[in-house]
Write an enzyme that holds these catalytic residues in place. Sequence first.
Site, PDB file in Angstrom:
ATOM      1  N   ASN A  87      31.811  30.993  45.707  1.00  0.00           N
ATOM      2  CA  ASN A  87      31.627  31.521  44.308  1.00  0.00           C
ATOM      3  C   ASN A  87      32.641  31.667  43.422  1.00  0.00           C
ATOM      4  OD1 ASN A  87      29.297  33.377  46.104  1.00  0.00           O
ATOM      5  ND2 ASN A  87      28.501  31.603  44.685  1.00  0.00           N
ATOM      6  N   VAL A  94      35.536  33.933  38.818  1.00  0.00           N
ATOM      7  CA  VAL A  94      34.436  34.309  39.862  1.00  0.00           C
ATOM      8  C   VAL A  94      33.053  34.132  39.124  1.00  0.00           C
ATOM      9  CG1 VAL A  94      33.790  36.485  40.961  1.00  0.00           C
ATOM     10  CG2 VAL A  94      36.153  35.959  40.692  1.00  0.00           C
ATOM     11  N   CYS A  95      32.301  33.675  40.051  1.00  0.00           N
ATOM     12  CA  CYS A  95      30.858  33.387  39.498  1.00  0.00           C
ATOM     13  C   CYS A  95      30.113  34.714  40.213  1.00  0.00           C
ATOM     14  CB  CYS A  95      30.436  32.107  39.804  1.00  0.00           C
ATOM     15  SG  CYS A  95      28.616  31.698  39.334  1.00  0.00           S
ATOM     16  N   LEU A  96      29.528  35.360  39.422  1.00  0.00           N
ATOM     17  CA  LEU A  96      29.031  36.777  40.153  1.00  0.00           C
ATOM     18  C   LEU A  96      27.978  37.132  39.154  1.00  0.00           C
ATOM     19  CD1 LEU A  96      28.509  38.667  42.262  1.00  0.00           C
ATOM     20  CD2 LEU A  96      30.537  40.054  41.148  1.00  0.00           C
ATOM     21  N   SER A 127      24.325  29.539  44.058  1.00  0.00           N
ATOM     22  CA  SER A 127      25.266  29.083  42.840  1.00  0.00           C
ATOM     23  C   SER A 127      26.638  29.279  43.153  1.00  0.00           C
ATOM     24  CB  SER A 127      25.163  30.800  42.130  1.00  0.00           C
ATOM     25  OG  SER A 127      25.887  30.591  40.892  1.00  0.00           O
TER      26      SER A 127
END
Length: 159
Positions: A87, A94-96, A127
């Site tokens: 992620n 950062v993909c959160l 994701s």
Amino acid sequence: MATGGIARSRLAEERKKWRRSHPHGFVAKPETLPDGSVNLMVWKCVVPGKEGTDWEGGYFPLTLQFPEDYPSNAPVCKFPAGFFHVNVYPTGAVCLSILSNAWKPSITVCQILIGIQDLLDHPNPASPAQDACYRLYKKDMRSYKDRVRQQAKQYPSLV
């Protein structure tokens, strides 16, 4: 008060709270500029790998870039470019969910950093942000974990 003023006063409060109490092993402080002044809009952080995980022993550098309309909008959180995680984009971003669609102005710097630490060992394969990392995670967990442990060794504690 101008929007940027709201962001800066909120960040000054967050800084005070952090200095009084923060989770062990974490670092979060505003960037110091060459003239010695402090830029509250950019924080240099360190997220430790959790004990008992493949990330243990790593102290991962992370930058938080706060927008002028913070806390209405989330900061951009970035590891170094090329950071290996399902992620994390190749740029290090950062993909959160708590940094995008689940963002709430009440979320604190401490909560962001703990959320990112939790994401390290609990990636969200629904994701993915890095194709090669995602494929390794899905097809060869042993190699994925080896790569994670190798990366942890690249970021030892500075103390």
